[in-house]
Write a protein that holds these residues in place. Sequence first.
Motif, short mmCIF file in Angstrom:
data_model
loop_
_atom_site.label_atom_id
_atom_site.label_comp_id
_atom_site.label_asym_id
_atom_site.label_seq_id
_atom_site.Cartn_x
_atom_site.Cartn_y
_atom_site.Cartn_z
N TYR A 157 -5.79 -1.09 -1.03
CA TYR A 157 -5.52 -0.23 -2.17
C TYR A 157 -4.43 0.82 -1.92
CZ TYR A 157 -9.61 -2.14 -4.49
OH TYR A 157 -10.51 -2.99 -5.08
N SER A 158 -3.74 1.15 -3.00
CA SER A 158 -2.86 2.31 -3.04
C SER A 158 -3.61 3.44 -3.74
CB SER A 158 -1.57 1.98 -3.79
OG SER A 158 -0.80 1.02 -3.10
N VAL A 169 -9.61 3.11 0.83
CA VAL A 169 -8.29 2.46 0.78
C VAL A 169 -8.30 1.12 1.51
CG1 VAL A 169 -5.94 2.63 1.69
CG2 VAL A 169 -6.90 4.53 0.43
N THR A 224 -4.32 -0.04 -7.40
CA THR A 224 -4.04 1.38 -7.28
C THR A 224 -5.21 2.19 -7.81
OG1 THR A 224 -1.66 0.97 -7.54
CG2 THR A 224 -2.42 3.22 -7.86
N GLN A 254 0.83 -1.20 0.00
CA GLN A 254 0.00 0.00 0.00
C GLN A 254 0.86 1.25 0.00
OE1 GLN A 254 -3.01 -1.06 3.24
NE2 GLN A 254 -4.25 0.01 1.73
N ARG A 255 0.55 2.13 -0.95
CA ARG A 255 1.31 3.35 -1.13
C ARG A 255 0.39 4.51 -1.47
NH1 ARG A 255 6.20 1.19 -5.16
NH2 ARG A 255 7.69 0.71 -3.50
N ILE A 256 0.91 5.71 -1.31
CA ILE A 256 0.28 6.90 -1.87
C ILE A 256 1.28 7.51 -2.85
CG2 ILE A 256 -0.61 9.21 -1.45
CD1 ILE A 256 -1.48 8.32 1.31
N TYR A 257 0.94 7.48 -4.13
CA TYR A 257 1.76 8.13 -5.16
C TYR A 257 1.26 9.57 -5.26
CZ TYR A 257 2.75 3.28 -6.50
OH TYR A 257 3.11 1.95 -6.48
N LEU A 275 1.52 3.70 5.40
CA LEU A 275 1.56 3.80 3.94
C LEU A 275 2.84 4.46 3.47
CD1 LEU A 275 -2.08 4.96 3.08
CD2 LEU A 275 -1.19 2.64 3.25
#
Length: 204
Positions: free
Chosen positions: A112-113, A108, A61, A33-36, A145
């Motif tokens: 989800y990212s 999220v 994503t 899980q990331r935040i771009y 995250l």
Amino acid sequence: MIPHFLRILLAQIAQLLSGASVRWVDCQPDTCQRIYFANHTSHLDAVVIWSSLPMAVRAVTRPVAAKDYWAAGPIRRYLSEKVFNALLIDRQDIKVHQTPIHEILNAVGDRYSLILFPEGGRSSGEDVGEFKSGLYHLARRRPDLELIPVYLDNMNRILPRGEFLPVPLLTRITFGPPMWLEQGEHKQAFLERARAAVVRLRDL
């Protein structure tokens, strides 16, 4: 089945239109899980970032997009909801007990990212504007995250403000090393550091 086919087709079309070269600097694609978070100059920004991710990463994503644009008409709504699985945020009707941050965190979950644009609205592309506080509140609520800075170069010329048809050009997408909200870090200091992380990628 149709949305899956469309996801592949539209990802290829976006890659073709943008002519994007993708670089990962001290970072690699991952399904964690990331935040771009990226600079914002075109309505196609989220689609181009989404399409540049490997298929497995793309599947988990979700772009965060403006509801007033992406829900305007049945085609955009279908693409945003069924193909890109975008999280549409209403920028006009913000409720005290259901802010965009609440919506985003609920969407999220533990899977989800996100792709988001901390500047809020689109800029001219000449510089990266000041970041709004949303990224800080997300990082504070979900410190687990990874926050991945992204710089988009030349997107403002592919679909300039006020235009409806994209013009194929070469774009460069640079993903930078992950960062996190540091313990005790104040909002403004964090937002300035996050913005600097995006700007730094411009000159690499």
